[in-house]
Design an enzyme around this catalytic site. Sequence first.
Site, short mmCIF file in Angstrom:
data_model
loop_
_atom_site.label_atom_id
_atom_site.label_comp_id
_atom_site.label_asym_id
_atom_site.label_seq_id
_atom_site.Cartn_x
_atom_site.Cartn_y
_atom_site.Cartn_z
N ASP A 42 0.93 -1.41 0.24
CA ASP A 42 0.14 -0.22 0.25
C ASP A 42 0.90 0.86 -0.32
OD1 ASP A 42 0.46 0.15 2.62
OD2 ASP A 42 -1.22 0.74 3.77
N SER A 43 2.27 1.06 0.05
CA SER A 43 2.96 2.14 -0.70
C SER A 43 3.08 2.57 -2.09
CB SER A 43 4.95 1.96 -0.17
OG SER A 43 4.75 -0.05 -0.86
N ASP A 81 -1.28 -5.92 -0.81
CA ASP A 81 -1.59 -5.59 1.03
C ASP A 81 -3.45 -4.91 0.85
OD1 ASP A 81 0.88 -4.82 3.00
OD2 ASP A 81 1.35 -3.30 1.77
N LYS A 111 -1.53 -9.32 2.84
CA LYS A 111 -1.14 -9.07 4.29
C LYS A 111 -1.77 -7.85 4.27
CE LYS A 111 3.17 -5.91 3.90
NZ LYS A 111 2.75 -4.99 4.47
N GLU A 113 -1.99 -5.54 8.51
CA GLU A 113 -1.10 -4.50 9.30
C GLU A 113 -1.36 -5.55 10.95
OE1 GLU A 113 -0.26 -0.81 8.58
OE2 GLU A 113 0.56 -1.16 7.29
N GLU A 180 8.97 -4.07 10.34
CA GLU A 180 9.34 -3.04 10.02
C GLU A 180 9.58 -2.15 11.65
OE1 GLU A 180 6.07 -1.62 7.21
OE2 GLU A 180 7.81 0.47 6.91
O1 KIV Z 1 3.02 -1.56 1.65
C1 KIV Z 1 5.04 -1.91 1.28
O2 KIV Z 1 5.29 -1.09 0.75
C2 KIV Z 1 5.40 -2.01 2.50
C3 KIV Z 1 6.83 -2.63 3.25
C4 KIV Z 1 6.82 -1.45 3.03
C5 KIV Z 1 6.77 -3.34 3.88
O3 KIV Z 1 4.06 -2.58 3.22
#
Ligand code: KIV
Length: 262
Positions: A42-43, A81, A111, A113, A180
């Site tokens: 989600d980056s 994510d 994934k 959090e 992280e």
């Molecule tokens: O969203 C992302 O890129 C991440 C990584 C930094 C682990 O969750």
Amino acid sequence: MTTRRLIEMKQRGEKIAMLTSYDYSMARLVDEAGVDVILVGDSASNVMAGNITTLPITLDQMIYHGKSVMKAVKRALVIVDMPFGSYQGNPMEALASAIRIMKESHAEAVKLEGGAEVRESIERILSAGIPVCGHLGLTPQSINKFGTYNVRAKEEAEANKLIEDAKMLEEIGCFAVVIEKVPAELATRVAKELTIPVIGIGAGGGVDGQVLVVHDMLGINQGFSPRFLRRYADLASVINDAVGHYVDDVKTGDFPNETEQY
Ligand code: KIV
């Protein structure tokens, strides 16, 4: 690459290389270069859409990125994510979001959090046969609670909670955990105590694998230089030079030449 193979890699002591990708062209290059796992993070909210945090990205947008990546990837395992707001509310909503990701993007895992707070959501997703990777430590979707992107779990209470959460994630059936920006000693301890792979970002070398944001490690995104980031290229300069050269050639009439026309 499968979730099962990742666990076997940990058993053999073979490190896992993971990078993010959000689009077809980058995912193809990253996959061909041999990464084991591609994270559609989600980056994308920061890197692709220019938002300050990861919070604004939507489920539809994550599915769009996931779909584009899946079209390119032949070898790596692809994890998408779950965006902020798509799983924290209630377990049935979490399941519906995860099912949409799997059905529409064709990714192989999700994934999300958090630890104990999202346990029921994770269990519900797992019960549908969807592999889940956890994410602990600095969890960017909680930035408004943390108020800073500094290292997490330096204090004993937060470190103990992280260890408990990591054990819980393994116990309920997650296939891996991303940790992280926490002290290396803590991440190493977690990796030693778990049988599932621990993938670190800013968590030192004692874990089972590493993940970086591809735009950061390629030097495309130059405004971000935390201590944990190693830059493997300076693509911002390469692109700047190439585009500058093109602009000059167009303005001077050097491009196109006789062989570059019909
Ligand atoms: O969203 C992302 O890129 C991440 C990584 C930094 C682990 O969750």
